[in-house]
Design an enzyme around this catalytic site. Sequence first.
Site, PDB file in Angstrom:
ATOM      1  N   GLY A  19       2.794  -1.619   4.483  1.00 56.52           N
ATOM      2  CA  GLY A  19       1.898  -2.751   4.765  1.00 56.52           C
ATOM      3  C   GLY A  19       1.053  -2.569   6.014  1.00 56.52           C
ATOM      4  O   GLY A  19       0.434  -3.518   6.495  1.00 56.52           O
ATOM      5  N   GLY A  21      -1.646  -0.520   6.275  1.00 55.35           N
ATOM      6  CA  GLY A  21      -3.054  -0.256   5.985  1.00 55.35           C
ATOM      7  C   GLY A  21      -3.355   1.122   5.436  1.00 55.35           C
ATOM      8  O   GLY A  21      -4.506   1.562   5.473  1.00 55.35           O
ATOM      9  N   THR A  23      -3.464   2.087   2.310  1.00 51.64           N
ATOM     10  CA  THR A  23      -4.363   2.012   1.159  1.00 51.64           C
ATOM     11  C   THR A  23      -5.782   1.675   1.584  1.00 51.64           C
ATOM     12  O   THR A  23      -6.755   2.225   1.078  1.00 51.64           O
ATOM     13  CB  THR A  23      -3.854   0.979   0.141  1.00 51.64           C
ATOM     14  OG1 THR A  23      -2.532   1.352  -0.280  1.00 51.64           O
ATOM     15  CG2 THR A  23      -4.760   0.900  -1.085  1.00 51.64           C
ATOM     16  N   LYS A  44      -1.436   8.606  -5.421  1.00 50.47           N
ATOM     17  CA  LYS A  44      -0.261   7.846  -4.979  1.00 50.47           C
ATOM     18  C   LYS A  44       0.920   8.475  -5.683  1.00 50.47           C
ATOM     19  O   LYS A  44       1.042   8.346  -6.905  1.00 50.47           O
ATOM     20  CB  LYS A  44      -0.420   6.364  -5.358  1.00 50.47           C
ATOM     21  CG  LYS A  44       0.746   5.492  -4.916  1.00 50.47           C
ATOM     22  CD  LYS A  44       0.663   5.126  -3.439  1.00 50.47           C
ATOM     23  CE  LYS A  44       1.791   4.154  -3.081  1.00 50.47           C
ATOM     24  NZ  LYS A  44       1.718   3.708  -1.691  1.00 50.47           N
ATOM     25  N   THR A  48       5.751   1.706  -6.165  1.00 51.53           N
ATOM     26  CA  THR A  48       6.786   0.710  -6.477  1.00 51.53           C
ATOM     27  C   THR A  48       6.183  -0.671  -6.225  1.00 51.53           C
ATOM     28  O   THR A  48       5.064  -0.792  -5.720  1.00 51.53           O
ATOM     29  CB  THR A  48       8.034   0.922  -5.579  1.00 51.53           C
ATOM     30  OG1 THR A  48       7.672   0.719  -4.216  1.00 51.53           O
ATOM     31  CG2 THR A  48       8.619   2.305  -5.775  1.00 51.53           C
ATOM     32  N   GLU A 114      -1.652   9.356  -0.480  1.00 54.71           N
ATOM     33  CA  GLU A 114      -1.170   8.193   0.262  1.00 54.71           C
ATOM     34  C   GLU A 114       0.350   8.156   0.248  1.00 54.71           C
ATOM     35  O   GLU A 114       0.985   8.315  -0.794  1.00 54.71           O
ATOM     36  CB  GLU A 114      -1.708   6.877  -0.303  1.00 54.71           C
ATOM     37  CG  GLU A 114      -1.166   5.711   0.522  1.00 54.71           C
ATOM     38  CD  GLU A 114      -1.441   4.320  -0.014  1.00 54.71           C
ATOM     39  OE1 GLU A 114      -2.383   4.173  -0.820  1.00 54.71           O
ATOM     40  OE2 GLU A 114      -0.701   3.392   0.378  1.00 54.71           O
ATOM     41  N   ILE A 116       4.209   6.391   0.836  1.00 54.97           N
ATOM     42  CA  ILE A 116       4.856   5.195   0.293  1.00 54.97           C
ATOM     43  C   ILE A 116       5.662   4.590   1.434  1.00 54.97           C
ATOM     44  O   ILE A 116       6.608   5.220   1.917  1.00 54.97           O
ATOM     45  CB  ILE A 116       5.789   5.553  -0.885  1.00 54.97           C
ATOM     46  CG1 ILE A 116       4.984   6.159  -2.048  1.00 54.97           C
ATOM     47  CG2 ILE A 116       6.565   4.332  -1.349  1.00 54.97           C
ATOM     48  CD1 ILE A 116       5.163   7.643  -2.193  1.00 54.97           C
ATOM     49  N   SER A 205     -13.591  -7.023   5.702  1.00 59.16           N
ATOM     50  CA  SER A 205     -13.553  -7.999   4.611  1.00 59.16           C
ATOM     51  C   SER A 205     -12.759  -7.419   3.443  1.00 59.16           C
ATOM     52  O   SER A 205     -12.962  -6.276   3.050  1.00 59.16           O
ATOM     53  CB  SER A 205     -14.983  -8.315   4.140  1.00 59.16           C
ATOM     54  OG  SER A 205     -14.920  -8.842   2.819  1.00 59.16           O
ATOM     55  N   GLU A 210     -14.699  -3.215  -3.065  1.00 58.22           N
ATOM     56  CA  GLU A 210     -15.855  -2.447  -2.562  1.00 58.22           C
ATOM     57  C   GLU A 210     -16.147  -2.797  -1.094  1.00 58.22           C
ATOM     58  O   GLU A 210     -16.545  -1.951  -0.308  1.00 58.22           O
ATOM     59  CB  GLU A 210     -17.130  -2.720  -3.391  1.00 58.22           C
ATOM     60  CG  GLU A 210     -17.051  -2.304  -4.848  1.00 58.22           C
ATOM     61  CD  GLU A 210     -16.374  -3.359  -5.729  1.00 58.22           C
ATOM     62  OE1 GLU A 210     -15.790  -4.329  -5.193  1.00 58.22           O
ATOM     63  OE2 GLU A 210     -16.394  -3.182  -6.969  1.00 58.22           O
TER      64      GLU A 210
HETATM   65  N1  ATP Z   1      -8.414  -3.316   8.307  1.00 55.24           N
HETATM   66  C1  ATP Z   1      -7.966  -4.356   7.559  1.00 55.24           C
HETATM   67  N2  ATP Z   1      -8.694  -5.508   7.520  1.00 55.24           N
HETATM   68  C2  ATP Z   1      -8.250  -6.588   6.818  1.00 55.24           C
HETATM   69  N3  ATP Z   1      -7.088  -6.635   6.147  1.00 55.24           N
HETATM   70  C3  ATP Z   1      -6.326  -5.501   6.163  1.00 55.24           C
HETATM   71  C4  ATP Z   1      -6.721  -4.312   6.852  1.00 55.24           C
HETATM   72  N4  ATP Z   1      -5.759  -3.372   6.673  1.00 55.24           N
HETATM   73  C5  ATP Z   1      -4.805  -3.946   5.907  1.00 55.24           C
HETATM   74  N5  ATP Z   1      -5.134  -5.226   5.596  1.00 55.24           N
HETATM   75  C6  ATP Z   1      -4.327  -6.198   4.843  1.00 55.24           C
HETATM   76  O1  ATP Z   1      -2.984  -5.707   4.824  1.00 55.24           O
HETATM   77  C7  ATP Z   1      -2.557  -5.522   3.467  1.00 55.24           C
HETATM   78  C8  ATP Z   1      -1.698  -4.268   3.413  1.00 55.24           C
HETATM   79  O2  ATP Z   1      -2.515  -3.139   3.613  1.00 55.24           O
HETATM   80  P1  ATP Z   1      -2.267  -1.848   2.724  1.00 55.24           P
HETATM   81  O3  ATP Z   1      -2.022  -2.255   1.322  1.00 55.24           O
HETATM   82  O4  ATP Z   1      -3.393  -0.902   2.986  1.00 55.24           O
HETATM   83  O5  ATP Z   1      -0.903  -1.327   3.353  1.00 55.24           O
HETATM   84  P2  ATP Z   1      -0.100  -0.004   2.945  1.00 55.24           P
HETATM   85  O6  ATP Z   1       0.298   0.663   4.201  1.00 55.24           O
HETATM   86  O7  ATP Z   1      -0.923   0.776   1.983  1.00 55.24           O
HETATM   87  O8  ATP Z   1       1.179  -0.606   2.213  1.00 55.24           O
HETATM   88  P3  ATP Z   1       2.180   0.157   1.189  1.00 55.24           P
HETATM   89  O9  ATP Z   1       3.269   0.718   2.026  1.00 55.24           O
HETATM   90  O10 ATP Z   1       2.646  -0.983   0.346  1.00 55.24           O
HETATM   91  O11 ATP Z   1       1.385   1.167   0.451  1.00 55.24           O
HETATM   92  C9  ATP Z   1      -3.852  -5.396   2.671  1.00 55.24           C
HETATM   93  O12 ATP Z   1      -3.661  -5.833   1.334  1.00 55.24           O
HETATM   94  C10 ATP Z   1      -4.784  -6.336   3.397  1.00 55.24           C
HETATM   95  O13 ATP Z   1      -4.539  -7.677   2.992  1.00 55.24           O
HETATM   96  C1  DSD Z   2       6.745  -1.865  -2.153  1.00 51.86           C
HETATM   97  C2  DSD Z   2       5.874  -1.263  -1.095  1.00 51.86           C
HETATM   98  N1  DSD Z   2       4.473  -1.471  -1.513  1.00 51.86           N
HETATM   99  C3  DSD Z   2       6.129   0.243  -0.959  1.00 51.86           C
HETATM  100  C4  DSD Z   2       7.599   0.578  -0.724  1.00 51.86           C
HETATM  101  C5  DSD Z   2       7.967   0.478   0.714  1.00 51.86           C
HETATM  102  C6  DSD Z   2       9.399   0.973   0.922  1.00 51.86           C
HETATM  103  C7  DSD Z   2       9.880   0.695   2.344  1.00 51.86           C
HETATM  104  C8  DSD Z   2      11.318   1.088   2.510  1.00 51.86           C
HETATM  105  C9  DSD Z   2      11.801   0.823   3.932  1.00 51.86           C
HETATM  106  O1  DSD Z   2      11.254   1.475   4.874  1.00 51.86           O
HETATM  107  O2  DSD Z   2      12.650  -0.078   4.125  1.00 51.86           O
HETATM  108  N2  DSD Z   2       5.778   0.875  -2.196  1.00 51.86           N
HETATM  109  C10 DSD Z   2       4.648   1.677  -2.294  1.00 51.86           C
HETATM  110  O3  DSD Z   2       3.931   1.924  -1.267  1.00 51.86           O
HETATM  111  O4  DSD Z   2       4.433   2.158  -3.447  1.00 51.86           O
HETATM  112 MG    MG Z   3      -0.557   1.316   0.040  1.00 48.96          MG
END
Ligand code: ATP
Ligand code: DSD
Ligand code: MG
Length: 248
Positions: A19, A21, A23, A44, A48, A114, A116, A205, A210
Amino acid sequence: METMVTSKLNVAVVGTDTGVGKTVVTAGVVGWLRAAGYDARAVKPVQTGHPPDDDAGFVAAACGTHAAATCGPRLEPALAPAVAADVADRTLEYSAIRGTCETERDRDGPCVIEGIGGLRVPLADGQEVIDLVADLGVPAILVGRSGLGTLNHTALSVAALRRRGVAVAGVVLNQYEGSTTAERTNPEIIEDMTECPVYALSPVSMETPEDVVAGVREELPVEQLLQTVASAEADGNEVSRNPTEFES
Ligand SMILES: Nc1ncnc2c1ncn2[C@@H]1O[C@H](COP(=O)(O)OP(=O)(O)OP(=O)(O)O)[C@@H](O)[C@H]1O
Ligand SMILES: C[C@H](N)[C@@H](CCCCCC(=O)O)NC(=O)O
Ligand SMILES: [Mg+2]
């Protein structure tokens, strides 16, 4: 600035946590590369929490084409892949996950893998995300939070990557607003602690996928970031640059 990006640029976008960022940064990097004329594609390795989580789908939508992203196995439990497989009574094979990523890495055009969650996330067969990044032999971009707490997470993650011989091309501190003393001081402290280039990505945003590409391209010096990736990939070393000017 002349673009040093080669058509064979490969990079893993990893995170200090789930979570943070990854992605969003992946979408921005792939979108920038595709707009610059490269046949860039995100992969990816395992998804999950699907549905609703669909990182490859998000990147594809952000870039306006399914050709911009691909995904390995998808599992419903929002857990680490190895745990999700156990809970869902599914079998994941590390060799297959690694093979898919190697095929993507070796295709023509830049490949952005990317992660996980964070680095020590169990994937399959006793292997973790960091093992996959090390096995693929590509440099990494580390995405972390901007505020209090990120010094520890970021320095630990950089050290873990280096211990595995992974070149860290840069650190992206995400959702940077500079609204706290911790945020304002963290970029230079992290550069001192890690000797990695540190980039700040402001909130962008998320109205449409996009918008994310446009926002990341506006907020992040993607070309400079990719030049550090290209240099790191070319000679396997890490690059450092002048200390970042951040208002403090
Ligand atoms: N620069 C940003 N500006 C605005 N919102 C953001 C930004 N970066 C992340 N977010 C918010 O945080 C959420 C999580 O970001 P993201 O999905 O990129 O995390 P992740 O590291 O890819 O998570 P995962 O481990 O699940 O793959 C996004 O859906 C968005 O709502
Ligand atoms: C569900 C989340 N989005 C993510 C999985 C995160 C696992 C975190 C495990 C941990 O550190 O406790 N899956 C993924 O990036 O596909
Ligand atoms: Mg992600």
